[in-house]
Design an enzyme around this catalytic site. Structure first.
Site, short mmCIF file in Angstrom:
data_model
loop_
_atom_site.label_atom_id
_atom_site.label_comp_id
_atom_site.label_asym_id
_atom_site.label_seq_id
_atom_site.Cartn_x
_atom_site.Cartn_y
_atom_site.Cartn_z
N ARG A 99 22.33 16.98 -17.15
CA ARG A 99 21.19 16.30 -16.53
C ARG A 99 21.70 15.20 -15.60
O ARG A 99 22.54 14.41 -15.98
CB ARG A 99 20.31 15.66 -17.60
CG ARG A 99 20.10 16.51 -18.81
CD ARG A 99 19.41 15.74 -19.93
NE ARG A 99 18.07 15.31 -19.57
CZ ARG A 99 17.34 14.51 -20.34
NH1 ARG A 99 17.83 14.02 -21.47
NH2 ARG A 99 16.14 14.16 -19.95
N HIS A 447 5.24 17.76 -9.54
CA HIS A 447 5.90 17.03 -8.46
C HIS A 447 4.87 16.36 -7.54
O HIS A 447 4.98 15.18 -7.21
CB HIS A 447 6.77 18.01 -7.66
CG HIS A 447 7.44 17.40 -6.46
ND1 HIS A 447 6.89 17.48 -5.20
CD2 HIS A 447 8.57 16.68 -6.34
CE1 HIS A 447 7.68 16.85 -4.34
NE2 HIS A 447 8.71 16.35 -5.01
N ARG A 553 -7.55 -13.73 16.75
CA ARG A 553 -7.08 -13.40 18.10
C ARG A 553 -8.25 -13.35 19.05
O ARG A 553 -9.05 -12.43 18.98
CB ARG A 553 -6.37 -12.04 18.07
CG ARG A 553 -5.00 -12.09 17.42
CD ARG A 553 -4.58 -10.73 16.91
NE ARG A 553 -5.44 -10.36 15.78
CZ ARG A 553 -5.05 -9.63 14.76
NH1 ARG A 553 -3.82 -9.15 14.71
NH2 ARG A 553 -5.88 -9.34 13.78
N ARG A 609 -6.26 -18.70 17.82
CA ARG A 609 -5.22 -18.66 18.84
C ARG A 609 -5.88 -18.51 20.20
O ARG A 609 -6.69 -17.62 20.41
CB ARG A 609 -4.30 -17.46 18.58
CG ARG A 609 -3.23 -17.33 19.64
CD ARG A 609 -2.29 -16.20 19.33
NE ARG A 609 -2.92 -14.91 19.60
CZ ARG A 609 -2.33 -13.74 19.31
NH1 ARG A 609 -1.15 -13.72 18.71
NH2 ARG A 609 -2.94 -12.62 19.57
N GLU A 736 7.10 -18.20 17.93
CA GLU A 736 7.42 -16.77 18.07
C GLU A 736 8.52 -16.52 19.09
O GLU A 736 8.74 -15.39 19.52
CB GLU A 736 6.16 -15.97 18.42
CG GLU A 736 5.31 -16.61 19.49
CD GLU A 736 3.90 -16.02 19.58
OE1 GLU A 736 3.71 -14.86 19.20
OE2 GLU A 736 3.00 -16.73 20.05
N GLY A 757 4.69 -16.47 14.16
CA GLY A 757 4.23 -15.16 14.59
C GLY A 757 5.43 -14.23 14.48
O GLY A 757 6.17 -14.04 15.44
N ASN A 759 5.82 -11.09 14.25
CA ASN A 759 5.92 -9.84 15.02
C ASN A 759 6.68 -10.10 16.31
O ASN A 759 7.67 -9.45 16.62
CB ASN A 759 4.54 -9.29 15.36
CG ASN A 759 3.78 -8.87 14.14
OD1 ASN A 759 4.34 -8.81 13.05
ND2 ASN A 759 2.50 -8.59 14.30
N ASP A 760 6.17 -11.07 17.08
CA ASP A 760 6.84 -11.38 18.34
C ASP A 760 8.21 -12.02 18.10
O ASP A 760 9.15 -11.76 18.84
CB ASP A 760 5.97 -12.29 19.22
CG ASP A 760 5.16 -11.48 20.22
OD1 ASP A 760 5.78 -10.63 20.91
OD2 ASP A 760 3.95 -11.68 20.30
N CYS A 823 1.80 -15.61 10.24
CA CYS A 823 0.65 -14.75 10.50
C CYS A 823 1.06 -13.40 11.07
O CYS A 823 0.24 -12.67 11.59
CB CYS A 823 -0.34 -15.44 11.42
SG CYS A 823 0.35 -15.80 13.04
P1 ADP Z 1 14.31 15.44 -14.66
O1 ADP Z 1 15.04 14.26 -14.12
O2 ADP Z 1 13.97 16.45 -13.63
O3 ADP Z 1 13.17 15.07 -15.55
P2 ADP Z 1 15.76 15.97 -17.06
O4 ADP Z 1 17.21 15.79 -17.10
O5 ADP Z 1 14.94 14.93 -17.69
O6 ADP Z 1 15.36 16.20 -15.56
O7 ADP Z 1 15.43 17.36 -17.70
C1 ADP Z 1 14.21 17.98 -17.54
C2 ADP Z 1 13.72 18.54 -18.83
O8 ADP Z 1 14.67 19.40 -19.38
C3 ADP Z 1 13.51 17.51 -19.92
O9 ADP Z 1 12.29 16.89 -19.85
C4 ADP Z 1 13.58 18.36 -21.15
O10 ADP Z 1 12.34 18.94 -21.41
C5 ADP Z 1 14.58 19.39 -20.76
N1 ADP Z 1 15.84 19.02 -21.37
C6 ADP Z 1 16.85 18.29 -20.85
N2 ADP Z 1 17.84 18.14 -21.75
C7 ADP Z 1 17.45 18.79 -22.85
C8 ADP Z 1 18.03 18.99 -24.14
N3 ADP Z 1 19.22 18.50 -24.45
N4 ADP Z 1 17.34 19.70 -25.03
C9 ADP Z 1 16.12 20.21 -24.71
N5 ADP Z 1 15.53 20.06 -23.54
C10 ADP Z 1 16.18 19.36 -22.61
MG MG Z 2 13.29 13.95 -17.06
#
Ligand code: ADP
Ligand code: MG
Ligand code: MG
Length: 864
Positions: A99, A447, A553, A609, A736, A757, A759-760, A823
């Site tokens: 990770r 995401h 202004r 101003r 400014e 000022g 910005n200026d 400002c």
């Molecule tokens: P991110 O930064 O994308 O969250 P992580 O490193 O936290 O990535 O990993 C994403 C997911 O992977 C974690 O939330 C977990 O569910 C799973 N994970 C990571 N390491 C383990 C582990 N050792 N055992 C089980 N699941 C894991």
């Molecule tokens: Mg994570």
């Protein structure tokens, strides 16, 4: 540069703590901290390869630094010892995850590899059953994708062919096909040796720090490239080991509203990646109570323990393996403004934090979202689709389907909503450009949701009935099909989507927010005013808690349509007499403007101003005039003479660089009658209202002390003539120009106040114009690390800021009690506000909408 052979590059989780975040990254430091707080049986064991190792790798042409291989081997041996299992063992294999984890979390930027250590032998050791082959299949897929950049679709296509519901044999066959994909794509055999797998995985995490996604994320979030990422190697636990297993994310409080109850997502019989990927739609965390009540209770307990320990709202990741709960990650939760404010208030009430601590947990910049519009209450519209309310606020705009289209549209000033099946790191630039984000897949932890909340953009995620066709650029719901450019509106607080042109309504400040703002006002030293030109803006500013107007202004008053011709007549006038006539026509209008403003701001300071911009801004362009003249000549029109005259005058007024031309006080010196009229209007306005404000008359763009001396005489004379001696009137200047900063002591002799000022001042100190810099060289400058952000966003403290400090210092030295304000745009930027506090200013002034932000930021600045 290579790390010295003796450098410690690997730390066991048991050795780390949260203070070591720079070295171990956020994830590594917190996993270590959790191991100490919750005990080793709650957190799977492992070790962290330091960010320093990554930095050495980057500096050393992507070679492992000396000693890393050995230290990893030793740490692995310790882990095997502790787990009682060996990596790759054919009987009972140890499996690990690899990770990434930088100092600051970079969601989705760097990838994780799960189930590492599986190969054709150890898969049997894991049981050789459906679960074992499912794990192996995932590993081969993730390894190929993350370590070797094989596109996810290569695998997803094969999965689609055979379906997700496979038995052990089916999964074994699929794993074989995945390995062939690997071979086709890389020309190499899939690595069977777990130690080789580990090495490649570590390398991939290091490399991902330099990948495009990560680089662009760092740009946007001002994260230095030099930090590097740590790598965490951790024993696997399995959320995909049947119906008594699950994976999920859990927040100690509702991550959208901040309500004090745990929230999050989970999936039964799944590994963590499934929860965020959007492949399966996760379930709401509270439902876990029905499925695995014991684990759920433990989780609640742990969330509360972690919150008490960190004294902040937590965002965690967990896995339940056959009923046993493991915590895999915790961090302070990123939260939208409404949750931040709610948490601050609740935390004080619960006694978790005191007021200053609670205020410190708020990201002031993000409070913007609370002032975002929502759908007009009671508005009627057809709901096109519903999804997860992933990030609050409403947005409306034309549909775009790609980040690039969003960016292009924003550059043209068009409002767009980015619509996608789901989003990935590559789409982040589009989030910036779009008014809102809509996705068909994913939940609150997707995401899209994370990034949108981080940026304070409205987002509806997982609107499952949407069929997004990226190729055709259409989105279909049942029998409605919308195309690129069609209007769409989303409400990220309600999770609603409509194609109707529903009216958006400004937000009103919630009770919790009021409480926080009240505390901020108790704690801050800096005053907060607003830049406002109209009674409407002034009213808004007061509503948001502005303690006065720091910049009005007056030129905006001349831009109104009924004023333009009169203004133009004034400028075109060739004699003082004619000019005075034109000014006489403007005087009552100006007076009205000021009266309106003064009524709104009664009793409070209002800085006005005097006219500042280059005069040509009020004139037609020479080009247009020439064309018109040509046309008139061809037609034999009687206007020819008039037009010729106008064109001559426009030519004679034209300047090579008007921004550095006859503007500001220079106008006042050349044409004193203009400022005279304005001052007259101000005094008359103040005399006309019942309870006038404290008026501050501000002379712009002063460079020489004599300029201000002359203008002060003029202003005082007019006040006299109008019988306004008894009014609360002050005379000061806008600082400014660099020269003004250097001779601020002399200028201060003629000033009751200074207002910076910025910005200026930024433009004149740096010698470039704001309007040009953004589009032209800023991006490149950031890439080359000359700058890390626009100096027009956050004040350039060492440069422009130095001028401010100098002027404040010498100004006050020669004129004790000189009032000092700012400002420019920076007045609403939290980081700049910290600087202004240090520089000893009395107040900041910003746009009405940023007033609440400035109040909180000023409190944080006072707390240091
Ligand atoms: P991110 O930064 O994308 O969250 P992580 O490193 O936290 O990535 O990993 C994403 C997911 O992977 C974690 O939330 C977990 O569910 C799973 N994970 C990571 N390491 C383990 C582990 N050792 N055992 C089980 N699941 C894991
Ligand atoms: Mg994570
Ligand atoms: Mg990741």
């Amino acid at each position: 540069m290579k790390a010295a052979a003796s450098t410690k590059l690997v730390y066991d989780f048991a050795e780390g703590s949260r203070e070591m975040r720079e070295l171990l990254g956020g994830k590594g430091a917190n996993v270590a901290e959790m191991t100490r707080v919750l005990g080793a049986d709650r957190v799977p064991a492992g070790f962290t390869i330091t960010t320093e190792a990554c930095v050495a790798y980057m500096q050393g042409d992507r070679e492992f630094p000396d000693g890393l291989d050995e230290q990893v081997a030793e740490a692995l041996a310790r882990l095997e010892e502790q787990a009682g299992k060996t990596l790759g063992d054919a009987e009972d294999p140890l499996l690990v995850s690899v990770r990434s984890g930088a100092r600051e979390s970079m969601p989705g930027m760097l990838d994780t590899i799960l189930n590492l250590g599986l190969n054709d032998e150890s898969v049997e050791g894991l049981g050789g059953d459906r679960f074992a082959w499912d794990s192996y299949r995932r590993f081969v897929q993730m390894f190929g994708n993350v370590c070797r950049g094989i596109p996810g679709e290569r695998y997803e296509d094969l999965i689609s062919e055979v379906g997700r519901d496979l038995d052990a044999d089916g999964l074994q066959a699929l794993t074989e096909r995945f390995k062939r994909v690997f071979q086709d794509e890389t020309g190499e055999e899939f690595p069977n040796d777990p130690r080789e797998q580990l090495k490649q995985a570590i390398r991939a995490v290091f490399d991902s720090w330099l990948g495009d996604r990560a680089v662009s994320y760092r740009r946007i979030n001002h994260i230095p490239d030099e930090w590097g990422t740590a790598v965490n190697v951790q024993q696997m636990v399995f959320g995909n080991r049947g119906e008594r297993s699950c994976s999920g994310v859990a927040f100690s409080r509702d991550e959208v509203t901040g309500e004090p109850k745990p929230s999050g997502d989970f999936l039964v019989n799944a590994q963590g990646e499934d929860v965020v990927s959007g492949v399966r739609t996760p379930r709401d965390l509270p439902e876990m109570k029905d499925v695995m009540p014991d684990a759920y209770d433990e989780l609640r307990e742990i969330l509360s323990t972690l919150e008490q320990h960190y004294r902040d709202m937590q965002d965690t990741e967990f896995t339940v393996e056959e009923g046993r709960l493991y915590m895999l990650q915790t961090r302070s939760a990123k939260r939208p403004a409404q949750a931040a404010v709610r948490f601050a208030v609740d935390a004080v009430e619960e006694g978790l934090l005191d007021k200053p601590e609670a205020i410190a947990t708020i990201d002031a910049d993000r409070l913007d979202a609370l002032l975002h519009p929502h759908f007009k209450r009671g508005a009627k519209f057809d709901v096109l689709a519903e999804g997860v309310p992933a990030s609050p606020g409403a947005a409306k705009g034309a549909i775009v389907f790609t980040a690039a289209d969003a960016v292009a549209a924003a550059a043209e000033g068009r409002d767009v909503v980015l619509v996608r099946p789901f989003t990935e790191a590559d789409d982040v630039a589009g989030f910036h450009a779009a008014k809102g984000i809509l996705t068909a897949e994913g939940g609150k932890a997707s995401h899209a949701a994370l990034v949108a909340r981080g940026m304070g953009k409205p987002c509806v995620a997982g609107a499952g009935t949407l069929q997004v066709d990226l190729k055709a650029k259409t989105v279909t719901v049942e029998d409605t099909t919308l195309s690129e450019g069609d209007l769409i509106a989303i409400d990220g607080s309600a999770g609603v989507v409509t194609a109707d042109d529903v009216e958006l309504e400004e937000a009103d400040v919630s009770e919790h927010f009021e409480t926080v703002l009240g505390w901020a006002d108790e704690l801050r030293d800096l005053g907060v005013r607003a830049n406002a030109d109209t009674p409407h803006d002034a009213a808004k500013a007061r509503e948001f808690g502005a303690e006065g107007i720091g910049l009005c202004r007056t030129e905006h008053m001349f831009m109104a349509e009924d004023r333009q011709p009169k203004m133009r007549a004034m400028i075109m006038a060739e004699s003082e007499d004619d000019r005075r006539k034109a000014l006489d026509a403007l005087l009552p209008l100006q007076q009205q403007d000021f009266e309106g403003l003064f009524e709104e701001m009664s009793g409070l300071p209002v800085t006005i101003r005097l006219l500042d911009p280059p005069l040509h801004e009020f004139l037609p362009s020479a080009e247009d005039l020439a064309a018109e003249l040509e046309h008139a000549r061809n037609e034999g029109s009687p206007d020819v003479g008039e037009l010729e005259h106008t064109l001559d005058r426009v030519h004679s007024l034209s300047e090579t660089n008007p921004m550095l031309g006859t503007r500001g006080v220079r106008l006042g010196v050349l044409h004193p009658e203009v400022y005279e009229m304005q001052v007259r209007a101000i005094v008359r306005g103040a005399l006309a209202v019942e309870a006038p404000p404290q008026v501050e008359i501000m002379i712009p763009l002063v460079a020489y002390e004599k300029e201000l001396e002359l203008m002060r005489e003029l202003v005082e004379r007019v006040i006299d003539e109008e019988g306004g001696e008894h009014l609360d009137l002050k005379i000061g200047t806008m600082i400014e120009l660099p020269r003004a900063c250097f001779v601020a002591d002399r200028i201060a002799d003629h000033a009751d106040f200074f207002s910076f000022g910025t910005n200026d001042l930024t433009q004149t100190a740096l010698g470039f114009s704001r309007d040009d810099v953004e589009g032209r060289f800023l991006t490149r400058y950031m890439e080359r690390k000359v700058l890390d952000r626009s100096p027009f966003e956050t004040i350039d403290a060492p440069g422009v800021g130095w001028l401010v400090r100098l002027a404040a210092w010498v100004g006050r030295e020669s004129h004790p009690g000189l009032k000092l304000g700012i400002c420019g745009e920076h007045g609403g930027d939290p980081e700049s506000i910290h600087f202004f506090q240090l520089a000893g200013l009395d107040y900041v002034s910003c746009s009405p909408y940023r007033v609440p932000i400035a109040r909180v930021a000023a409190a944080q600045a006072a707390l240091g």
